[in-house]
Design a protein around this motif. Sequence first.
Motif, PDB file in Angstrom:
ATOM      1  N   ARG A 106       0.841  -1.200   0.000  1.00  0.00           N
ATOM      2  CA  ARG A 106       0.000   0.000   0.000  1.00  0.00           C
ATOM      3  C   ARG A 106       0.871   1.243   0.000  1.00  0.00           C
ATOM      4  O   ARG A 106       1.735   1.420   0.859  1.00  0.00           O
ATOM      5  CB  ARG A 106      -0.905   0.012   1.228  1.00  0.00           C
ATOM      6  CG  ARG A 106      -1.845  -1.176   1.290  1.00  0.00           C
ATOM      7  CD  ARG A 106      -2.628  -1.165   2.584  1.00  0.00           C
ATOM      8  NE  ARG A 106      -3.398  -2.381   2.750  1.00  0.00           N
ATOM      9  CZ  ARG A 106      -4.098  -2.685   3.828  1.00  0.00           C
ATOM     10  NH1 ARG A 106      -4.110  -1.850   4.846  1.00  0.00           N
ATOM     11  NH2 ARG A 106      -4.769  -3.808   3.907  1.00  0.00           N
ATOM     12  N   VAL A 107       0.631   2.107  -0.977  1.00  0.00           N
ATOM     13  CA  VAL A 107       1.356   3.374  -1.099  1.00  0.00           C
ATOM     14  C   VAL A 107       0.349   4.502  -0.928  1.00  0.00           C
ATOM     15  O   VAL A 107      -0.715   4.494  -1.551  1.00  0.00           O
ATOM     16  CB  VAL A 107       2.056   3.487  -2.469  1.00  0.00           C
ATOM     17  CG1 VAL A 107       2.799   4.813  -2.588  1.00  0.00           C
ATOM     18  CG2 VAL A 107       3.005   2.312  -2.692  1.00  0.00           C
ATOM     19  N   ALA A 108       0.667   5.482  -0.082  1.00  0.00           N
ATOM     20  CA  ALA A 108      -0.249   6.600   0.158  1.00  0.00           C
ATOM     21  C   ALA A 108       0.401   7.918  -0.262  1.00  0.00           C
ATOM     22  O   ALA A 108       1.552   8.195   0.094  1.00  0.00           O
ATOM     23  CB  ALA A 108      -0.648   6.665   1.633  1.00  0.00           C
ATOM     24  N   GLU A 136      -5.786   4.981   5.947  1.00  0.00           N
ATOM     25  CA  GLU A 136      -5.022   4.611   4.754  1.00  0.00           C
ATOM     26  C   GLU A 136      -3.578   5.088   4.880  1.00  0.00           C
ATOM     27  O   GLU A 136      -2.664   4.456   4.374  1.00  0.00           O
ATOM     28  CB  GLU A 136      -5.658   5.211   3.490  1.00  0.00           C
ATOM     29  CG  GLU A 136      -6.999   4.611   3.111  1.00  0.00           C
ATOM     30  CD  GLU A 136      -6.902   3.174   2.629  1.00  0.00           C
ATOM     31  OE1 GLU A 136      -5.776   2.706   2.344  1.00  0.00           O
ATOM     32  OE2 GLU A 136      -7.949   2.508   2.537  1.00  0.00           O
ATOM     33  N   ALA A 169      -0.292   2.426   5.513  1.00  0.00           N
ATOM     34  CA  ALA A 169       0.497   2.392   4.282  1.00  0.00           C
ATOM     35  C   ALA A 169       1.882   1.800   4.538  1.00  0.00           C
ATOM     36  O   ALA A 169       2.459   1.961   5.617  1.00  0.00           O
ATOM     37  CB  ALA A 169       0.634   3.798   3.717  1.00  0.00           C
ATOM     38  N   LEU A 196       5.009   5.958   2.133  1.00  0.00           N
ATOM     39  CA  LEU A 196       4.388   7.278   2.019  1.00  0.00           C
ATOM     40  C   LEU A 196       5.121   8.084   0.955  1.00  0.00           C
ATOM     41  O   LEU A 196       6.346   8.197   0.991  1.00  0.00           O
ATOM     42  CB  LEU A 196       4.448   8.026   3.356  1.00  0.00           C
ATOM     43  CG  LEU A 196       3.739   7.388   4.549  1.00  0.00           C
ATOM     44  CD1 LEU A 196       3.954   8.225   5.809  1.00  0.00           C
ATOM     45  CD2 LEU A 196       2.242   7.229   4.268  1.00  0.00           C
TER      46      LEU A 196
END
Length: 433
Positions: free
Chosen positions: A234-236, A307, A311, A314
């Motif tokens: 997961r990339v935010a 989120e 993550a 970031l």
Amino acid sequence: MKEFVISEAKAETAILVGLITGQQDEAKTNEYLDELEFLATTAGARTVKRFTQKVGGPSSVTYVGSGKLEEIRQYIKMCEDAYDEAMEHREDFESEADMPQPIGMVIFDDELSAKQIRNIEKELKVKILDRTSLILDIFAMRAQTAEAKAQVELAQHRYMLPRLQRLWTHLERQGGGSGGGGGKGSVGLRGPGETQLEMDRRIILHRITLLKQRLTEIDKQKTTQRKNRGRLIRVALVGYTNVGKSTLMNLLSKSEVFAENKLFATLDTTVRKVTIENLPFLLADTVGFIRKLPSDLVESFKSTLDEVREADLLVHVVDISHPDFEDQIRVVEQTLSELGCSETPSMVVFNKIDAYTWTPQEEDDLTEPTKENVSLEELKKTWMAKMHGDCLFISARQKENIEELRTTLYDKVRELHVQKYPYNDFLYTIEEN
């Protein structure tokens, strides 16, 4: 005879008020007022005048001193007189937009107490807003989903609760009752203002409880959704508001996330699956941060910011063309620290390099160079050079250096995937390809 045109909708005219203090010099105050003006424009208002005062701190009674408040009152009266005179000679104007306008509101750059708002309204007799209420208004305009609407409403009720009393100052305490004397301990002296105040307080507290319950249910659903997303990194995208996160999101995910050159264009977190060279990962576009962000909003939007907290990487997007981007970086880093994300792997992407402007300093100018006198190439050689592979310079709008960003994202996501899911077969498939 020339026909006078009345516009159907016009922007409300506003005045901005800020303080110059020992902790906030004139340059910083002007930067904050620039941002406040952008907020007002986003909310649909038109700023016509600014007032600042150099003081040790805000007055607990009227925020600014009595002399400055009188100066503001005189300006409002002057605008009203000019408008009244123009209305008498409206045939001299092409349309109402060409006429001088009365002041519709005064916006203060800090959060005001109920006492301050009540006293200022009594003196100026126009609508009074502070930075917090203005941001809440914008959030209410921007909220689209049920979650965002509930979060904004919760923040509004939390803001309103300690300020309820000023809404009922027009209701005087009425005498009467069994004693009729009006002494401090007399019976039957509970006026309608107090009764209505207590009733409204109960209604708001009940509504806050319901909204919290609703957000808890939504958060449980979101948590389940996040668990069902499979083994993907997961990339935010995080950053100050209006730095181009949504534009970058659209570019990387080839989606159509709403993007606009206004503050808080995005409130709802949007998650898209992105694939770079057969390597899939989840990319989230989050709400932007801002200086003096109301604590009630941070509290209300905690579920949206999950989120960010969950993550694996970031991507801190920075508007390098903004004159105060370093302060914006500090605001975002502080907010991330409050969310417990200080240790999350991150990289900085300096966006809007196409909008970066500078003026070369003259050779005989011996004063210390400012950011306005430094070229982009010279800027890159400062503290940014020490960030090595964790610092990129792009233009999402002009699509400059996007391939370099894709390559860097691929390397970082792949490294994180190997660490987090060492036995995932899908990486071997990538190697074979």
